[in-house]
Design a protein around this motif. Sequence first.
Motif, short mmCIF file in Angstrom:
data_model
loop_
_atom_site.label_atom_id
_atom_site.label_comp_id
_atom_site.label_asym_id
_atom_site.label_seq_id
_atom_site.Cartn_x
_atom_site.Cartn_y
_atom_site.Cartn_z
N HIS A 128 -3.53 -10.69 3.83
CA HIS A 128 -3.98 -10.86 1.92
C HIS A 128 -2.72 -10.01 2.48
O HIS A 128 -2.64 -9.28 0.68
CB HIS A 128 -4.81 -10.45 1.67
CG HIS A 128 -5.31 -12.00 1.73
ND1 HIS A 128 -6.36 -11.97 1.33
CD2 HIS A 128 -5.00 -13.31 1.89
CE1 HIS A 128 -7.26 -14.00 1.00
NE2 HIS A 128 -6.15 -14.27 1.63
N SER A 129 -2.05 -8.20 2.72
CA SER A 129 -1.56 -7.75 2.17
C SER A 129 0.39 -8.72 1.71
O SER A 129 -0.02 -9.80 2.90
CB SER A 129 -1.00 -7.34 2.84
OG SER A 129 -0.49 -7.46 4.62
N PHE A 130 1.56 -7.78 1.53
CA PHE A 130 2.20 -8.18 1.26
C PHE A 130 3.93 -7.11 1.17
O PHE A 130 3.20 -5.95 1.04
CB PHE A 130 2.47 -10.04 -0.17
CG PHE A 130 2.40 -8.19 -0.88
CD1 PHE A 130 3.13 -8.15 -2.17
CD2 PHE A 130 1.18 -8.52 -2.02
CE1 PHE A 130 3.22 -7.28 -3.31
CE2 PHE A 130 1.13 -8.22 -3.17
CZ PHE A 130 1.53 -7.83 -4.12
N ILE A 143 10.37 -11.82 -0.05
CA ILE A 143 8.92 -11.53 0.46
C ILE A 143 8.07 -11.88 2.16
O ILE A 143 8.68 -13.37 2.11
CB ILE A 143 8.43 -12.15 -0.83
CG1 ILE A 143 8.86 -11.86 -2.60
CG2 ILE A 143 6.26 -12.32 -0.90
CD1 ILE A 143 8.63 -12.94 -3.07
N GLY A 144 6.93 -11.02 2.08
CA GLY A 144 6.02 -11.46 3.31
C GLY A 144 4.81 -11.58 2.59
O GLY A 144 4.73 -10.51 1.96
N ILE A 167 7.75 -2.57 -1.78
CA ILE A 167 6.91 -2.61 -1.98
C ILE A 167 6.20 -3.48 -1.41
O ILE A 167 5.80 -4.83 -1.15
CB ILE A 167 6.76 -3.12 -3.71
CG1 ILE A 167 7.89 -3.03 -4.78
CG2 ILE A 167 5.24 -3.72 -4.56
CD1 ILE A 167 8.38 -4.08 -5.67
N LEU A 168 4.41 -2.72 -1.79
CA LEU A 168 3.85 -3.13 -0.22
C LEU A 168 2.67 -3.39 -1.22
O LEU A 168 1.50 -2.53 -2.19
CB LEU A 168 3.70 -1.44 0.66
CG LEU A 168 2.91 -2.40 1.79
CD1 LEU A 168 3.07 -3.39 2.30
CD2 LEU A 168 2.44 -1.04 2.11
N TYR A 223 -0.23 -0.37 -3.38
CA TYR A 223 -0.20 0.02 -2.59
C TYR A 223 0.51 1.40 -2.90
O TYR A 223 0.86 2.67 -2.37
CB TYR A 223 -0.40 0.64 -0.93
CG TYR A 223 -1.40 -0.54 -0.54
CD1 TYR A 223 -2.66 -0.20 -0.88
CD2 TYR A 223 -0.87 -1.73 -0.01
CE1 TYR A 223 -3.55 -0.92 -0.45
CE2 TYR A 223 -2.24 -2.80 0.39
CZ TYR A 223 -3.23 -2.31 0.21
OH TYR A 223 -4.60 -3.16 0.64
N ALA A 224 2.56 1.06 -2.13
CA ALA A 224 3.67 1.96 -2.94
C ALA A 224 4.92 1.35 -2.96
O ALA A 224 5.02 -0.24 -2.89
CB ALA A 224 4.01 2.50 -1.66
N ALA A 225 5.59 1.89 -4.50
CA ALA A 225 6.90 1.00 -4.31
C ALA A 225 8.13 2.53 -4.03
O ALA A 225 8.00 4.03 -4.60
CB ALA A 225 6.53 1.04 -5.57
#
Lengths: 162, 162, 162, 162, 162, 162
Positions: free
Chosen positions: F81-83, F46-47, F18-19, F109-111
């Motif tokens: 700030h993205s993860f 998680i990052g 997941i992004l 954005y996507a999963a």
Amino acid sequence: MIEFKTVKVEVPKDCNVILGMAHFIKTVEDLYEALVNAVPNIKFGIGFCESSGPCLVRHEGNNEELRQLAAEKAFEIACGHSFIIFIKDAYPINVLDKIKKVPEVCTIYAATANPLEVLIAESEQGRGIVAVIDGLKSKGIEEIEDIRARKEFLRKIGYKLG
Amino acid sequence: MIEFKTVKVEVPKDCNVILGMAHFIKTVEDLYEALVNAVPNIKFGIGFCESSGPCLVRHEGNNEELRQLAAEKAFEIACGHSFIIFIKDAYPINVLDKIKKVPEVCTIYAATANPLEVLIAESEQGRGIVAVIDGLKSKGIEEIEDIRARKEFLRKIGYKLG
Amino acid sequence: MIEFKTVKVEVPKDCNVILGMAHFIKTVEDLYEALVNAVPNIKFGIGFCESSGPCLVRHEGNNEELRQLAAEKAFEIACGHSFIIFIKDAYPINVLDKIKKVPEVCTIYAATANPLEVLIAESEQGRGIVAVIDGLKSKGIEEIEDIRARKEFLRKIGYKLG
Amino acid sequence: MIEFKTVKVEVPKDCNVILGMAHFIKTVEDLYEALVNAVPNIKFGIGFCESSGPCLVRHEGNNEELRQLAAEKAFEIACGHSFIIFIKDAYPINVLDKIKKVPEVCTIYAATANPLEVLIAESEQGRGIVAVIDGLKSKGIEEIEDIRARKEFLRKIGYKLG
Amino acid sequence: MIEFKTVKVEVPKDCNVILGMAHFIKTVEDLYEALVNAVPNIKFGIGFCESSGPCLVRHEGNNEELRQLAAEKAFEIACGHSFIIFIKDAYPINVLDKIKKVPEVCTIYAATANPLEVLIAESEQGRGIVAVIDGLKSKGIEEIEDIRARKEFLRKIGYKLG
Amino acid sequence: MIEFKTVKVEVPKDCNVILGMAHFIKTVEDLYEALVNAVPNIKFGIGFCESSGPCLVRHEGNNEELRQLAAEKAFEIACGHSFIIFIKDAYPINVLDKIKKVPEVCTIYAATANPLEVLIAESEQGRGIVAVIDGLKSKGIEEIEDIRARKEFLRKIGYKLG
């Protein structure tokens, strides 16, 4: 045999009270986080009635006075898995959304600055919330002039655009 | 001393009623906006029981008949911070989401087209909702043929894909 | 004339029960989908009290034992538009969010693994839920050592970061 | 090597288009249900780009014309896990909430009745949505008279209370 | 022909910016209400790019400076149906929930106090947001000591319980 | 000057990625809690790309391998700030709801379990996500037999009722 009892909640000046139902002791920590996320500088105290094992009132908060009040009032209510929150420097409309989303929360019975009576049913097993009497009984239906005054008031305090 | 009383709500033909709990008079305006956002051409009336100060039933709506009915029924219920909504040309599944998200809303007691009895507790201070009797008592448990008919019905009216 | 009655719900070992209010028979199918979306391998049974027409308890689930239990318990409760869910291999915190979002759901009364007493009001017309007695009554207020133990426990089981 | 391409979406008269991102082929059925729950008599078509296995555009709807249009437009867009919905007799404000809650939905790129250009990045592997050009570029900043006209318009069509 | 352009957003001291996508001019009024509901004493300005008809930047707010800044920055961005909000005396975690729930809102691109670059695609028809460059590029991966410091910091400022 | 770059994300066997976009380093802890609340026994890493001050990739998780993978992949993406989250023993439909509700989260954005290409814009200041290429490009539009097979499949695996 069910007995009905009443607990009175006097809300301290400039405070509001929120009464609800949840489950699991993690609720106090999750409610704490929900509230600090809601409003900078909010002051609050939370009491939650654990209903198995030690059956303690679990409490958290960032203001000692409100935390102690919430713990004592929760103990007086003593209904399994219910919680009570006193907030200051914030209003229920600021925090209710975040409380309703806490994963343990089932429902909110009331959110108010009015005097609150909590009607409780007590059995041999335990206690449950029956009803909340939130402030006073209705005295009439608003008429055209009252509607105008209500709209003007909400626009004057900036909650609605004119 | 607590007294229990009952208010009966007859839902007009082709309408549904929603009964809930909120706080603050802004509720009537926020519920109004939630409903006009929900369904084009929805018709509705809202009554909300202010519970301090003038303690008036505050009302809004886009249909005079439903607005008057909601105001009168709210006044009959007269439980502080409760609200009642009558809707037409829309169903509760279309609007409940949006009502639950209104920032003042605490809970929804019932959403129904059935006759509704609202059981109320009255103290010297005010009144609170104890229970809703929504339609009739269960008469049995569905069996295989009933399940088949239920599934077929929901698919025929287009709510579920076959 | 209103009569008060109690239904006792014993929660099977390693299960939790969720009791709530909704409307419309589609509820059973929507709750089914909400639950299968929530947790892989969750086991559950759902009973929902239809309150008009045939007034049957509608039921769904992916585990026969829990489905039958839910149907029977819903029938014993028999309050129009209420539902009861038994879950296994999942906890209420995993599923409450998804249940609250089901478009028919009005409120959740309780989510618990404790013994539950459901206090019910019965009129000539039907029945409504008055209160839930969820587990036992509070026995005291947590003190410093209890708070420390509570925090340690929640961090040890991985729900909170230390 | 990334190439940028544009797909133009002309929205049919009295319709709106919604473009978003999800995952898993169940999306088409869940979007179908979300939309039939939103507005009685809504007409719609949905296209969803499966992005593994057969990589087919999956489609549902309750209006053949809009369903075919959505399927074809989704195929022209061809970005893995994106979806496109055309709705009629309903507006995005009526349905966006319910779409955002569908458990597979990641985000909504646009909801509009304006001509829409979808900017797409294509690699050797597949395609992704880069940006949506929704209608025209801003021509100025509203001034006092424009603000007055905007407020009046929103109140005249009943979306806001005066 | 698509051209890429960049708009730089410098966030004023003690402010945060939120950039998102919505539709319909009612967005400015709904965002206004969402923000005044979020935090008492929040200061803010909102700009929204109408993308048909007069194509004006619509603006609202309760602080003239932030309102003017938002209107001007929205006009510089000029992407149809995008909005930009500057907030003061509140943080994005206090308001994002309420913004995401506004019925017109599609998505949020960024919420930050960092310098923001907005990458934009411009066609003959109009403009769309391609990407947000929010602050600086990552310089490394946190190690044990950094993790300890991060946890300590979040607990010291009261956001997490120890 | 903007440069476009691509980062490829290979999703490990039986995992999903997941992004998304958020803000503030508390995000890693809030995402951690959201995920442990979602599914019992979920495994995840998680990052999150802090984008000011030390600009470190912040990471959490309950599985060392996935945590390290997430931290490294976030560092490769390096967009402020993205993860990025890798999950195992759970699916995006189980967790997306809870992630979308985390108060810092802007968008997803996507999963996906498909190979993912992340298209990135890099300026002198930093980096931002432009597009996600999630799996493969569409190959056709489903026909009657494909629809039948899709419906049968979703009902066979228990996600939909027949």
